[in-house]
Design an enzyme around this catalytic site. Structure first.
Site, mmCIF file in Angstrom:
data_model
loop_
_atom_site.group_PDB
_atom_site.id
_atom_site.type_symbol
_atom_site.label_atom_id
_atom_site.label_comp_id
_atom_site.label_asym_id
_atom_site.label_seq_id
_atom_site.Cartn_x
_atom_site.Cartn_y
_atom_site.Cartn_z
ATOM 1 N N TYR A 1 -7.535 7.553 14.166
ATOM 2 C CA TYR A 1 -6.286 6.999 13.645
ATOM 3 C C TYR A 1 -6.335 6.851 12.125
ATOM 4 O O TYR A 1 -5.434 7.306 11.408
ATOM 5 C CB TYR A 1 -5.993 5.637 14.295
ATOM 6 C CG TYR A 1 -4.748 5.010 13.738
ATOM 7 C CD1 TYR A 1 -3.500 5.368 14.228
ATOM 8 C CD2 TYR A 1 -4.812 4.081 12.701
ATOM 9 C CE1 TYR A 1 -2.344 4.830 13.702
ATOM 10 C CE2 TYR A 1 -3.664 3.535 12.165
ATOM 11 C CZ TYR A 1 -2.429 3.918 12.670
ATOM 12 O OH TYR A 1 -1.292 3.386 12.132
ATOM 13 N N TRP B 1 0.819 -1.212 0.000
ATOM 14 C CA TRP B 1 0.000 0.000 0.000
ATOM 15 C C TRP B 1 0.853 1.264 0.000
ATOM 16 O O TRP B 1 0.356 2.356 -0.214
ATOM 17 C CB TRP B 1 -0.953 0.011 1.197
ATOM 18 C CG TRP B 1 -0.327 -0.444 2.465
ATOM 19 C CD1 TRP B 1 0.284 0.316 3.394
ATOM 20 C CD2 TRP B 1 -0.262 -1.795 2.932
ATOM 21 N NE1 TRP B 1 0.741 -0.463 4.418
ATOM 22 C CE2 TRP B 1 0.421 -1.771 4.161
ATOM 23 C CE3 TRP B 1 -0.702 -3.034 2.439
ATOM 24 C CZ2 TRP B 1 0.671 -2.925 4.908
ATOM 25 C CZ3 TRP B 1 -0.452 -4.180 3.173
ATOM 26 C CH2 TRP B 1 0.220 -4.121 4.386
ATOM 27 N N GLU C 1 -5.310 0.337 6.066
ATOM 28 C CA GLU C 1 -5.403 0.677 7.491
ATOM 29 C C GLU C 1 -6.552 -0.067 8.171
ATOM 30 O O GLU C 1 -6.434 -0.486 9.321
ATOM 31 C CB GLU C 1 -5.555 2.189 7.692
ATOM 32 C CG GLU C 1 -4.290 2.980 7.409
ATOM 33 C CD GLU C 1 -3.123 2.565 8.282
ATOM 34 O OE1 GLU C 1 -3.339 2.007 9.376
ATOM 35 O OE2 GLU C 1 -1.976 2.783 7.862
ATOM 36 N N CYS D 1 17.225 0.411 20.785
ATOM 37 C CA CYS D 1 17.616 1.821 20.773
ATOM 38 C C CYS D 1 18.830 2.073 19.879
ATOM 39 O O CYS D 1 18.986 3.167 19.340
ATOM 40 C CB CYS D 1 17.912 2.300 22.191
ATOM 41 S SG CYS D 1 16.484 2.141 23.278
ATOM 42 N N ASP E 1 -1.807 5.669 17.515
ATOM 43 C CA ASP E 1 -2.274 4.366 18.012
ATOM 44 C C ASP E 1 -1.360 3.933 19.161
ATOM 45 O O ASP E 1 -0.530 4.718 19.637
ATOM 46 C CB ASP E 1 -2.300 3.332 16.876
ATOM 47 C CG ASP E 1 -0.900 3.002 16.379
ATOM 48 O OD1 ASP E 1 0.066 3.668 16.810
ATOM 49 O OD2 ASP E 1 -0.764 2.066 15.574
ATOM 50 N N CYS F 1 11.172 0.624 18.353
ATOM 51 C CA CYS F 1 10.736 0.909 19.728
ATOM 52 C C CYS F 1 9.591 -0.054 20.064
ATOM 53 O O CYS F 1 8.452 0.337 20.255
ATOM 54 C CB CYS F 1 10.287 2.376 19.833
ATOM 55 S SG CYS F 1 10.194 2.942 21.539
ATOM 56 N N THR G 1 -11.971 -9.701 21.663
ATOM 57 C CA THR G 1 -11.385 -8.636 22.487
ATOM 58 C C THR G 1 -11.890 -8.689 23.931
ATOM 59 O O THR G 1 -11.109 -8.636 24.873
ATOM 60 C CB THR G 1 -11.727 -7.246 21.881
ATOM 61 O OG1 THR G 1 -11.397 -7.301 20.498
ATOM 62 C CG2 THR G 1 -10.927 -6.144 22.548
ATOM 63 N N GLY H 1 -11.336 -11.630 10.160
ATOM 64 C CA GLY H 1 -12.125 -11.431 11.383
ATOM 65 C C GLY H 1 -12.677 -10.015 11.491
ATOM 66 O O GLY H 1 -12.446 -9.184 10.612
HETATM 67 FE FE1 SF4 Z 1 12.331 3.945 21.812
HETATM 68 FE FE2 SF4 Z 1 14.910 3.570 22.409
HETATM 69 FE FE3 SF4 Z 1 14.191 5.135 20.366
HETATM 70 FE FE4 SF4 Z 1 13.772 5.903 22.855
HETATM 71 S S1 SF4 Z 1 15.767 5.564 21.866
HETATM 72 S S2 SF4 Z 1 12.331 6.085 21.163
HETATM 73 S S3 SF4 Z 1 13.275 3.987 23.852
HETATM 74 S S4 SF4 Z 1 13.882 2.903 20.555
#
Ligand code: SF4
Length: 363
Positions: A141, A45, A58, A222, A159, A214, A317, A102
């Site tokens: 959203y 998409w 979406e 990170c 979200d 994240c 849910t 679903g």
């Molecule tokens: Fe997330 Fe780590 Fe990026 Fe912070 S640094 S936004 S905790 S992935």
């Protein structure tokens, strides 16, 4: 572990509104756009992000993983390439295209909205989130995703992923399940959202960050994050303390008995009510509560054979079905039910995923 917090970065004010300083917001916005342009996955998409394509994807992606959506999306667009085709398709064919994803109300709302777009908007989805939200099945959203990705409008799509990323970035300890935190994050993003292609890259960048870097349930990656030098939780080593969530309410457990009624090579099915859970789908007769063989013998004197045929479980849910199946061979059909062969049921009727274990059994 404290890696030297930048104490001047974000704050949660007394009245609950989150603020950032301008330089942090600018740095976050710029690095995110650059990063997203370099790393974003070429999802189908995204190759041709028209409002219709973004909308369909979406809606499919709600409660469904990306990998699972990809083949459904291709099949759906091949059968219904534009809003007019979606507005005009027969409901049974639409539900068949949706079978396996679903939450069928999503498909029904897609069609209702497509009809409204044909009637009120000359067949074109509106560009603004406020107008999009007037259509059935389009919430904050989805409206934000369509407006920013397909139309370049400065409108965020917030979200759970975005809330998690932002709560770590800002070390915000508010409950991410609460409407107040969502509202606050949305207005914070809206203040700093770019327009045009950068709007699309910002929305997709936030999605990518939440889905691939994240991540929930485990340590965020990170070292791959474009915000690692800006992120307050990373600087303070508190990534895993966020997001903060109030404990969920327990799901309701429902014991159900599923009756596989056979007459010759035909099986009984019936259509569910047009409203409520699994509205309008077809099912094997089933009822709340456990039954015994003696009860079934009394209720179905025409049954030549009654035997238990296995348990199955399905989690929605807010409710969990714990089902026990019973096979009943009948000498004659019962009125008020539809009698079909297993092959016909498979090919012509939309049976909810919750009952697929029993469909496989009769096959
Ligand atoms: Fe997330 Fe780590 Fe990026 Fe912070 S640094 S936004 S905790 S992935």
């Amino acid at each position: 572990m404290n890696r030297g917090a930048a104490k001047s970065v974000p704050r949660v004010l007394k009245e609950g509104r989150i603020v950032t300083d301008e330089s942090l917001a600018k740095a976050c916005a710029e690095t995110l756009v650059e990063w997203c342009a370099a790393v974003r996955r070429p999802l189908p998409w995204r190759l041709s992000p028209t409002p219709y394509h973004v909308w369909v994807s979406e809606i499919m992606l709600q409660q469904t993983r990306i990998e699972a959506v990809i083949p459904y999306y291709a099949r759906f667009l091949e059968a219904l390439p534009d809003i007019r085709a979606l507005a005009e398709v027969e409901e049974d064919k639409l539900l068949k295209l949706w079978e396996g994803l679903g939450y069928y109300s999503r498909a029904r709302n897609l069609q209702k909205a497509a009809r409204q777009v044909m009637a009120d908007y000359n067949g074109e989805l509106p560009r603004k989130a406020g107008e999009l939200k007037k259509l059935p099945g389009i919430g904050d959203y989805t409206a934000g995703a369509i407006a920013s990705i397909a139309c370049g409008e400065p409108e965020p799509a917030v979200d759970g992923n975005v809330l998690r990323v932002l709560s770590r970035l800002l070390e915000n300890g508010g409950d991410v399940l609460s409407p107040a935190v969502k509202k606050s994050v949305t207005s914070l993003l809206r203040e700093h959202y770019p327009r045009g292609e950068a709007a699309a890259l910002t929305t997709e960048g936030l999605m990518e960050l939440g889905e691939t870097v994240c991540i929930p349930n485990g340590a965020p990656k990170c070292e791959l994050c474009p915000w690692q030098s800006l992120c307050r939780a990373h600087q303070n080593g508190t990534e895993e303390n966020y997001p903060v969530k109030a404990p969920p309410r327990p799901r309701r457990i429902e014991e159900r008995s599923v009756l596989l009624l056979r007459w010759g090579d035909r099986w009984a099915i019936r259509q569910r009510e047009k409203k409520g859970l699994l509205a309008g789908l077809w099912e094997f007769p089933n009822e709340l509560g456990a039954v015994t063989e003696e009860e079934l013998r009394a209720r179905f004197p025409q049954a030549e054979r009654i035997a238990p045929c296995g348990r199955a479980r399905h989690v929605f849910t807010h409710v969990e079905w714990r089902m026990e199946g019973w096979l009943l061979d009948l000498k004659r059909p019962l009125p008020g039910l539809t009698w079909e062969t297993a092959a016909e049921i498979r090919s012509r009727y939309s049976i909810p995923t919750a009952l697929k274990a029993y469909l496989a059994l009769i096959e």
